[in-house]
Write a protein that holds these residues in place. Sequence first.
Motif, PDB file in Angstrom:
ATOM      1  N   GLN B 147      11.569  28.991 -30.754  1.00 45.89           N
ATOM      2  CA  GLN B 147      12.746  29.579 -30.116  1.00 45.89           C
ATOM      3  C   GLN B 147      12.398  30.814 -29.287  1.00 45.89           C
ATOM      4  N   PHE B 148      11.516  31.674 -29.821  1.00 47.86           N
ATOM      5  CA  PHE B 148      11.274  32.954 -29.160  1.00 47.86           C
ATOM      6  C   PHE B 148      10.027  32.951 -28.285  1.00 47.86           C
ATOM      7  N   ARG B 149       9.037  32.101 -28.611  1.00 49.10           N
ATOM      8  CA  ARG B 149       7.778  32.206 -27.898  1.00 49.10           C
ATOM      9  C   ARG B 149       7.404  30.893 -27.231  1.00 49.10           C
ATOM     10  N   PHE B 150       6.418  30.206 -27.818  1.00 53.21           N
ATOM     11  CA  PHE B 150       5.908  29.000 -27.186  1.00 53.21           C
ATOM     12  C   PHE B 150       5.983  27.826 -28.152  1.00 53.21           C
ATOM     13  N   PRO B 151       5.873  26.594 -27.633  1.00 53.40           N
ATOM     14  CA  PRO B 151       5.726  25.456 -28.534  1.00 53.40           C
ATOM     15  C   PRO B 151       4.500  25.682 -29.424  1.00 53.40           C
ATOM     16  N   LEU B 152       4.519  25.137 -30.627  1.00 51.66           N
ATOM     17  CA  LEU B 152       3.449  25.434 -31.589  1.00 51.66           C
ATOM     18  C   LEU B 152       2.092  24.944 -31.126  1.00 51.66           C
ATOM     19  N   GLU B 153       2.064  23.840 -30.390  1.00 52.01           N
ATOM     20  CA  GLU B 153       0.788  23.282 -29.975  1.00 52.01           C
ATOM     21  C   GLU B 153       0.261  23.954 -28.709  1.00 52.01           C
ATOM     22  N   TYR B 154       1.041  24.896 -28.156  1.00 50.65           N
ATOM     23  CA  TYR B 154       0.614  25.557 -26.943  1.00 50.65           C
ATOM     24  C   TYR B 154      -0.531  26.510 -27.248  1.00 50.65           C
ATOM     25  N   GLY B 155      -1.544  26.485 -26.402  1.00 51.87           N
ATOM     26  CA  GLY B 155      -2.729  27.297 -26.636  1.00 51.87           C
ATOM     27  C   GLY B 155      -2.591  28.694 -26.070  1.00 51.87           C
ATOM     28  N   GLY B 156      -1.922  29.554 -26.783  1.00 50.09           N
ATOM     29  CA  GLY B 156      -1.800  30.941 -26.335  1.00 50.09           C
ATOM     30  C   GLY B 156      -2.625  31.849 -27.213  1.00 50.09           C
ATOM     31  N   GLN B 157      -2.841  33.058 -26.742  1.00 51.13           N
ATOM     32  CA  GLN B 157      -3.579  34.032 -27.537  1.00 51.13           C
ATOM     33  C   GLN B 157      -2.626  35.166 -27.875  1.00 51.13           C
ATOM     34  N   ARG B 158      -2.556  35.526 -29.164  1.00 49.51           N
ATOM     35  CA  ARG B 158      -1.638  36.578 -29.575  1.00 49.51           C
ATOM     36  C   ARG B 158      -2.340  37.923 -29.445  1.00 49.51           C
ATOM     37  N   PRO B 159      -1.661  38.907 -28.833  1.00 47.29           N
ATOM     38  CA  PRO B 159      -2.277  40.237 -28.752  1.00 47.29           C
ATOM     39  C   PRO B 159      -2.340  40.881 -30.138  1.00 47.29           C
ATOM     40  N   PRO B 160      -3.207  41.894 -30.307  1.00 47.56           N
ATOM     41  CA  PRO B 160      -3.393  42.491 -31.635  1.00 47.56           C
ATOM     42  C   PRO B 160      -2.143  43.177 -32.190  1.00 47.56           C
ATOM     43  N   THR B 161      -1.166  43.488 -31.317  1.00 47.30           N
ATOM     44  CA  THR B 161       0.057  44.126 -31.804  1.00 47.30           C
ATOM     45  C   THR B 161       1.070  43.110 -32.305  1.00 47.30           C
ATOM     46  N   ALA B 162       0.827  41.798 -32.068  1.00 50.25           N
ATOM     47  CA  ALA B 162       1.803  40.773 -32.436  1.00 50.25           C
ATOM     48  C   ALA B 162       1.891  40.647 -33.948  1.00 50.25           C
ATOM     49  N   GLN B 163       3.057  40.225 -34.426  1.00 50.63           N
ATOM     50  CA  GLN B 163       3.251  40.015 -35.860  1.00 50.63           C
ATOM     51  C   GLN B 163       3.528  38.549 -36.133  1.00 50.63           C
ATOM     52  N   TRP B 164       3.261  38.145 -37.371  1.00 45.98           N
ATOM     53  CA  TRP B 164       3.341  36.744 -37.753  1.00 45.98           C
ATOM     54  C   TRP B 164       4.641  36.518 -38.526  1.00 45.98           C
ATOM     55  N   THR B 165       5.509  35.629 -38.021  1.00 44.30           N
ATOM     56  CA  THR B 165       6.786  35.385 -38.700  1.00 44.30           C
ATOM     57  C   THR B 165       6.547  34.712 -40.049  1.00 44.30           C
ATOM     58  N   VAL B 166       7.110  35.311 -41.081  1.00 47.78           N
ATOM     59  CA  VAL B 166       6.948  34.784 -42.441  1.00 47.78           C
ATOM     60  C   VAL B 166       7.782  33.515 -42.605  1.00 47.78           C
ATOM     61  N   THR B 167       7.183  32.498 -43.221  1.00 50.40           N
ATOM     62  CA  THR B 167       7.935  31.318 -43.621  1.00 50.40           C
ATOM     63  C   THR B 167       8.396  31.567 -45.047  1.00 50.40           C
ATOM     64  N   GLY B 168       9.632  31.992 -45.181  1.00 58.93           N
ATOM     65  CA  GLY B 168      10.095  32.311 -46.525  1.00 58.93           C
ATOM     66  C   GLY B 168      11.551  32.692 -46.540  1.00 58.93           C
ATOM     67  N   SER B 169      12.088  32.816 -47.730  1.00 61.69           N
ATOM     68  CA  SER B 169      13.471  33.208 -47.898  1.00 61.69           C
ATOM     69  C   SER B 169      13.611  33.964 -49.212  1.00 61.69           C
ATOM     70  N   GLY B 170      14.574  34.870 -49.254  1.00 60.95           N
ATOM     71  CA  GLY B 170      14.868  35.583 -50.491  1.00 60.95           C
ATOM     72  C   GLY B 170      16.369  35.693 -50.668  1.00 60.95           C
ATOM     73  N   ALA B 171      16.842  35.593 -51.907  1.00 62.59           N
ATOM     74  CA  ALA B 171      18.272  35.657 -52.176  1.00 62.59           C
ATOM     75  C   ALA B 171      18.531  36.559 -53.376  1.00 62.59           C
ATOM     76  N   CYS B 172      19.621  37.335 -53.309  1.00 68.19           N
ATOM     77  CA  CYS B 172      20.019  38.217 -54.417  1.00 68.19           C
ATOM     78  C   CYS B 172      21.477  37.945 -54.768  1.00 68.19           C
ATOM     79  N   VAL B 173      21.781  37.893 -56.058  1.00 66.64           N
ATOM     80  CA  VAL B 173      23.173  37.903 -56.495  1.00 66.64           C
ATOM     81  C   VAL B 173      23.475  39.321 -56.966  1.00 66.64           C
ATOM     82  N   VAL B 174      24.460  39.942 -56.309  1.00 68.06           N
ATOM     83  CA  VAL B 174      24.841  41.305 -56.652  1.00 68.06           C
ATOM     84  C   VAL B 174      26.147  41.251 -57.432  1.00 68.06           C
TER      85      VAL B 174
END
Lengths: 145, 343, 122
Positions: B147-174
């Motif tokens: 959605q935000f960058r490139f297709p996954l198979e696209y051969g791009g190079q990430r700059p050193p400042t880039a961050q890696w989106t976590v595949t995860g979820s967290g839930a709390c019942v308050v």
Amino acid sequence: MSPTPQEYNKMSQKAAPNSKLFRNMLVAFLIGGLICTIGQGVMEWMQSLGLEQKDCGAVTSISLIFLSALLTGLNCYDNIAKHAGAGTLVPITGFANAMVSPALEFKREGMILGVGAKMFSIAGPVILYGSAASVLYGLVLAIFG
Amino acid sequence: MAVKTGKYTYLLENTPSVLSFGSVGSKKESEGPLGQYFDVINPDSTFGESSWEKAESKMVQISVGQALSKGNFEADQIDMAFAGDLLNQCIGSVYGLRDLGIPFVGLYGACSTMAESLALSALFVDTAIAKKALAVTSSHFCSAERQFRFPLEYGGQRPPTAQWTVTGSGACVVGESGAAPYIRAVTIGCIEDLGIKDANNMGAAMAPAAAKTITRYLTDTHTRPEDYDMILTGDLGQVGSALLEQLLEQEKIHLQGRHQDCGLLIYDRQQQDVHAGGSGCGCAASVLCSFILPKIRKGTLGDVLFVATGALMSPTSSMQGESIPGIAHLVHLSSSRRRKGVE
Amino acid sequence: MELLISLGKAFLVGGAFCAVGQVFIDKTKLTPARILVGYVVLGVLLSALGLYQPIVDFAGAGATVPLTGFGHLLAIGVKEAVAQKGLLGALTGGLTASAAGITAAMVFGLLVALLFKPGDKS
């Protein structure tokens, strides 16, 4: 006192780690050079088979594009490109990867607006501006030439 | 009942509890230093689904399922769900919660959404509008990337400042005050923009918001960093964390080793090729729900300021050359109902 | 021996085009798409000025495989078409000359989309 945007821009540039330019250039040079060497090999082979010069060039491009498309489909191209950077971007294989990868990634959005339209999302501008520049050149030739 | 103190902070006098919580991650998260703390790890990042978006919704279902079952709750006991993610129109949350029949408030605060949803849940419970509220966020590397960058198979190079989106979820019942962790105060952040335009350097875009929110909270509550065991920012990464500490130094606030960042905790930056660290709504959420909340429950961590930060840009605003506004919301989590030394 | 020399020339010149591209990636905020567009347009320009053909004569695939070579192909296509058909050639020449590459990329793209599954990054 919070910094002004200009001051903060300087701060953030200082905090950002630098790319390892020399190392990246070397890898790009080696991988990019290798891709061109493969191209030259195909070209020499076609010439030895007696193909016309123009067709040799076409077969070379098609072979490299096929190779790039295959590696893209096998999820390999991006893993090479991660290290090679411009070494896999600048050759015609990078152009092919730019067309094949969105076609593959967006097939879940359908064959028409997914595969069909997204295929040109990165490579489309290359075709457009390349063609536009060539038309401009053609006009100059036709009028002044 | 929640009372406002200072200009930005609400003290929650009834100290709602985080009754239960659940977390889920995938392969890369399991290989990081926090891998063993996750409730559920599925090394297959498709989670058995046919699209990355469906996989993200599946993670929402899993983390919510974990949070509910660990507290022995049924979905119909939950009065309100506050949820959000990075996808357009928050479809990760919407499809994840579609079948639960819980009144739903969709939130968009980018990577700050976990603190936002937790703050709202706590306010609803503290004011007795809700008996139990659910806070859940998620992110998926693949759905965010396409959605935000490139297709996954696209051969791009990430700059050193880039961050890696976590595949995860967290839930709390308050819910109403019971056992630790307690939520003692929340600060809702303002939008801060110091003109960073590089979408590959979101830590820098978000650090000013984190600095502002922390400063405001400390001012509003007349406390100092020394009063807390940990100041946990969400997803500033390596670049943003360094900038945050510099910005706070300018305000004469010294974190003195109390600062941790979810984006730096979740991955091993030397081994895992994630460049500046992790990011995404699921980063702060899964780090909080897997690693931090259990420690507060046990009492090994006393007072934690959870400051999740978000970069509020869209692909459209980026393409139009707009700078990236940042936001940070703060939740004060504690292992005790009352501040040490008071009363 | 002749073969080795021609392969070596292609390697050196092609590698150099890529190493320059790496400077754009690391030292500027240019996106990959912009760099590609820049290379193609530059190729058309250099070819129009008569500067690119000598590089092709020297390095072969080392000059035709980088995207500047794609621009060169468009330019020589236009040049030939204008010589044959006049003004009409300005519009037909470029894509006619580059049809093989573009069509191959489209068709292989379609095939890959049909045959393969999108995967995660590691």
